[in-house]
Design an enzyme around this catalytic site. Structure first.
Site, PDB file in Angstrom:
ATOM      1  N   ILE A  18      10.470  58.573  39.479  1.00 28.72           N
ATOM      2  CA  ILE A  18      10.269  58.052  40.837  1.00 28.72           C
ATOM      3  C   ILE A  18       8.777  57.995  41.179  1.00 28.72           C
ATOM      4  O   ILE A  18       8.318  57.041  41.821  1.00 28.72           O
ATOM      5  CB  ILE A  18      11.020  58.949  41.853  1.00 28.72           C
ATOM      6  N   ASP A  62      -1.427  71.332  38.331  1.00 29.21           N
ATOM      7  CA  ASP A  62      -0.171  71.983  38.739  1.00 29.21           C
ATOM      8  C   ASP A  62      -0.241  72.138  40.257  1.00 29.21           C
ATOM      9  O   ASP A  62      -1.102  72.874  40.765  1.00 29.21           O
ATOM     10  CB  ASP A  62      -0.071  73.345  38.036  1.00 29.21           C
ATOM     11  N   VAL A  63       0.653  71.477  40.972  1.00 33.94           N
ATOM     12  CA  VAL A  63       0.558  71.477  42.440  1.00 33.94           C
ATOM     13  C   VAL A  63       0.760  72.856  43.065  1.00 33.94           C
ATOM     14  O   VAL A  63       0.439  73.054  44.231  1.00 33.94           O
ATOM     15  CB  VAL A  63       1.566  70.491  43.096  1.00 33.94           C
ATOM     16  N   ASN A  89       5.808  64.209  45.455  1.00 32.97           N
ATOM     17  CA  ASN A  89       6.984  63.881  44.648  1.00 32.97           C
ATOM     18  C   ASN A  89       7.220  64.873  43.509  1.00 32.97           C
ATOM     19  O   ASN A  89       8.348  64.995  43.036  1.00 32.97           O
ATOM     20  CB  ASN A  89       6.793  62.462  44.087  1.00 32.97           C
ATOM     21  N   SER A 141      15.720  66.010  48.590  1.00 28.74           N
ATOM     22  CA  SER A 141      16.867  65.685  47.739  1.00 28.74           C
ATOM     23  C   SER A 141      18.132  65.757  48.586  1.00 28.74           C
ATOM     24  O   SER A 141      18.186  66.485  49.585  1.00 28.74           O
ATOM     25  CB  SER A 141      16.996  66.691  46.592  1.00 28.74           C
ATOM     26  N   TYR A 154      16.902  75.198  43.826  1.00 28.32           N
ATOM     27  CA  TYR A 154      16.495  73.794  44.035  1.00 28.32           C
ATOM     28  C   TYR A 154      16.886  73.306  45.431  1.00 28.32           C
ATOM     29  O   TYR A 154      16.055  72.785  46.179  1.00 28.32           O
ATOM     30  CB  TYR A 154      17.154  72.927  42.962  1.00 28.32           C
ATOM     31  N   LYS A 158      14.392  72.368  48.665  1.00 27.42           N
ATOM     32  CA  LYS A 158      14.345  71.019  49.247  1.00 27.42           C
ATOM     33  C   LYS A 158      14.706  71.045  50.736  1.00 27.42           C
ATOM     34  O   LYS A 158      14.163  70.273  51.527  1.00 27.42           O
ATOM     35  CB  LYS A 158      15.268  70.080  48.470  1.00 27.42           C
ATOM     36  N   VAL A 187      19.416  59.346  40.884  1.00 23.49           N
ATOM     37  CA  VAL A 187      18.581  58.182  40.584  1.00 23.49           C
ATOM     38  C   VAL A 187      18.633  57.921  39.083  1.00 23.49           C
ATOM     39  O   VAL A 187      18.640  58.850  38.275  1.00 23.49           O
ATOM     40  CB  VAL A 187      17.122  58.425  41.041  1.00 23.49           C
ATOM     41  N   THR A 189      16.941  57.628  36.508  1.00 21.28           N
ATOM     42  CA  THR A 189      15.715  57.875  35.749  1.00 21.28           C
ATOM     43  C   THR A 189      16.067  58.026  34.271  1.00 21.28           C
ATOM     44  O   THR A 189      17.239  58.196  33.906  1.00 21.28           O
ATOM     45  CB  THR A 189      15.029  59.172  36.229  1.00 21.28           C
TER      46      THR A 189
HETATM   47  P1  NAD Z   1      10.973  63.763  36.825  1.00 15.43           P
HETATM   48  O1  NAD Z   1      11.314  65.109  36.321  1.00 15.43           O
HETATM   49  O2  NAD Z   1      11.312  62.572  36.005  1.00 15.43           O
HETATM   50  O3  NAD Z   1       9.426  63.697  37.212  1.00 15.43           O
HETATM   51  C1  NAD Z   1       8.822  64.729  37.916  1.00 15.43           C
HETATM   52  C2  NAD Z   1       7.355  64.745  37.531  1.00 15.43           C
HETATM   53  O4  NAD Z   1       6.753  65.866  38.200  1.00 15.43           O
HETATM   54  C3  NAD Z   1       7.147  64.949  36.031  1.00 15.43           C
HETATM   55  O5  NAD Z   1       6.239  63.999  35.531  1.00 15.43           O
HETATM   56  C4  NAD Z   1       6.607  66.372  35.937  1.00 15.43           C
HETATM   57  O6  NAD Z   1       5.707  66.564  34.859  1.00 15.43           O
HETATM   58  C5  NAD Z   1       5.912  66.516  37.286  1.00 15.43           C
HETATM   59  N1  NAD Z   1       5.756  67.907  37.683  1.00 15.43           N
HETATM   60  C6  NAD Z   1       6.671  68.905  37.560  1.00 15.43           C
HETATM   61  N2  NAD Z   1       6.137  70.057  37.997  1.00 15.43           N
HETATM   62  C7  NAD Z   1       4.865  69.788  38.397  1.00 15.43           C
HETATM   63  C8  NAD Z   1       3.823  70.569  38.938  1.00 15.43           C
HETATM   64  N3  NAD Z   1       3.966  71.899  39.118  1.00 15.43           N
HETATM   65  N4  NAD Z   1       2.651  69.967  39.254  1.00 15.43           N
HETATM   66  C9  NAD Z   1       2.489  68.642  39.040  1.00 15.43           C
HETATM   67  N5  NAD Z   1       3.442  67.850  38.521  1.00 15.43           N
HETATM   68  C10 NAD Z   1       4.618  68.420  38.202  1.00 15.43           C
HETATM   69  O7  NAD Z   1      11.618  63.681  38.280  1.00 15.43           O
HETATM   70  P2  NAD Z   1      12.249  62.455  39.110  1.00 15.43           P
HETATM   71  O8  NAD Z   1      13.678  62.364  38.746  1.00 15.43           O
HETATM   72  O9  NAD Z   1      11.388  61.247  39.032  1.00 15.43           O
HETATM   73  O10 NAD Z   1      12.165  63.123  40.557  1.00 15.43           O
HETATM   74  C11 NAD Z   1      11.021  63.042  41.377  1.00 15.43           C
HETATM   75  C12 NAD Z   1      11.310  63.815  42.656  1.00 15.43           C
HETATM   76  O11 NAD Z   1      12.529  63.364  43.233  1.00 15.43           O
HETATM   77  C13 NAD Z   1      11.453  65.313  42.447  1.00 15.43           C
HETATM   78  O12 NAD Z   1      10.882  66.014  43.533  1.00 15.43           O
HETATM   79  C14 NAD Z   1      12.951  65.519  42.425  1.00 15.43           C
HETATM   80  O13 NAD Z   1      13.325  66.814  42.823  1.00 15.43           O
HETATM   81  C15 NAD Z   1      13.395  64.463  43.418  1.00 15.43           C
HETATM   82  N6  NAD Z   1      14.789  64.027  43.219  1.00 15.43           N
HETATM   83  C16 NAD Z   1      15.176  63.361  42.090  1.00 15.43           C
HETATM   84  C17 NAD Z   1      16.492  62.952  41.950  1.00 15.43           C
HETATM   85  C18 NAD Z   1      16.967  62.213  40.720  1.00 15.43           C
HETATM   86  O14 NAD Z   1      18.172  61.939  40.609  1.00 15.43           O
HETATM   87  N7  NAD Z   1      16.099  61.824  39.808  1.00 15.43           N
HETATM   88  C19 NAD Z   1      17.430  63.241  42.948  1.00 15.43           C
HETATM   89  C20 NAD Z   1      17.008  63.923  44.090  1.00 15.43           C
HETATM   90  C21 NAD Z   1      15.686  64.305  44.211  1.00 15.43           C
END
Ligand code: NAD
Length: 262
Positions: A18, A62-63, A89, A141, A154, A158, A187, A189
């Site tokens: 995302i 790292d955030v 994100n 989320s 988690y 959120k 999503v 992904t």
């Molecule tokens: P993803 O795991 O594909 O990508 C997340 C990115 O965040 C990765 O590139 C990872 O390296 C980076 N990351 C992780 N920890 C980090 C840190 N401490 N500092 C900096 N970067 C860091 O995730 P996604 O599926 O694209 O999801 C993105 C956001 O959407 C997340 O917050 C996730 O919780 C939320 N979300 C996703 C879904 C889904 O179905 N994909 C559903 C609900 C919520």
């Protein structure tokens, strides 16, 4: 307001999924984008593939680490000198029962998903205020809106991020900054495609009125909307981008006349 071509967005967790789709959307709209991620090799590859060196900046960070966040912001300021949108994100998940979730796992999920956005927003807000304001979007989320099994860390992180969104909206309004959240449902992904079994996919289809996963681009569109002038009177809200998942409660598939064939 400044010209679109001068605007700068920072997207965390932008190496893939995302976050990367959101960075692409901002770039397509003429913004410059700082892409931040903990996974440097993946981020380097993603930013190189964008092939827009004038408009992009890759930040390894790292955030959840205050010193790393400060360094990332210093690099962003040196390069772009302003910030108009922050998309919090970056996220991490541990899916375990309450009784099996360790304190270390709990702390890590809270640190990345909640403390991270707290830290980045503290540095972003004064920078945005310098140029008259901006917008922050926190990615929560559906797991922060509805409880289910295996999501104690988690889902709680959120839900807390959704409340942080309201706290920030209340205080940052005076700086000209709107703060909203986007709560994705499942999503499509690369990771979801890799780890969700056919049974899980069928369960989601049954639970979601639109009967499908969301697309990364659909999330990016909602996030961009909340950062744009089109959303100029919206702040403190969580927008569920979830195909209706949050709206329907039990939402029995049989009552909708959509029994699945297993
Ligand atoms: P993803 O795991 O594909 O990508 C997340 C990115 O965040 C990765 O590139 C990872 O390296 C980076 N990351 C992780 N920890 C980090 C840190 N401490 N500092 C900096 N970067 C860091 O995730 P996604 O599926 O694209 O999801 C993105 C956001 O959407 C997340 O917050 C996730 O919780 C939320 N979300 C996703 C879904 C889904 O179905 N994909 C559903 C609900 C919520």
């Amino acid at each position: 307001m400044p010209q679109e071509s001068n605007r700068v967005a920072l997207v965390t967790g932008a190496a893939r999924g995302i976050g990367l789709a959101t960075a692409k959307r901002f770039l397509a709209e003429g913004w410059q984008v700082a892409l931040l991620d903990i996974d440097w090799p993946a981020l380097e590859t993603a930013v190189a593939a964008l092939a827009l060196p004038e408009d992009t900046l890759a930040l390894a960070c790292d955030v959840s680490e205050p010193g790393q966040v400060e360094t990332a912001f210093a690099t962003l300021i040196a390069r772009f000198g302003r910030l108009d949108a922050l998309v919090n994100n970056a996220g991490t998940a541990v899916f375990k029962p309450v009784l099996e979730t360790s304190l270390t796992e709990w702390n890590r999920v809270l640190a990345v998903n909640l403390t991270g956005p707290f830290l980045t927003s503290q540095l972003a807000a004064p920078l945005m205020a310098d140029t008259g304001g901006g917008a922050i979007v926190n990615i929560t989320s559906i797991s922060g809106l509805r409880a289910s099994t295996l999501r104690v860390a988690y889902g709680t992180s959120k839900a807390a991020l959704a409340h942080l969104t309201k706290q920030q909206a209340a205080e940052f309004a005076g700086l000209g900054i709107r703060v909203n959240a986007v709560a994705p449902g499942p999503v499509e992904t690369a990771m979801a495609q890799a780890v969700h079994s056919p049974e899980i996919r069928a369960d989601y289809r049954d639970a979601i009125p639109l009967a499908r996963y969301g697309l990364e681009e659909e999330l990016a569109a909602s996030i961009f909307f909340l950062c744009s002038e089109q959303a100029s009177y919206i702040t403190g809200q969580t927008l569920a981008v979830d195909g209706g998942f949050d709206a329907v409660g039990i939402g029995l598939a049989t009552l909708r006349g959509e029994r699945r064939n297993l």
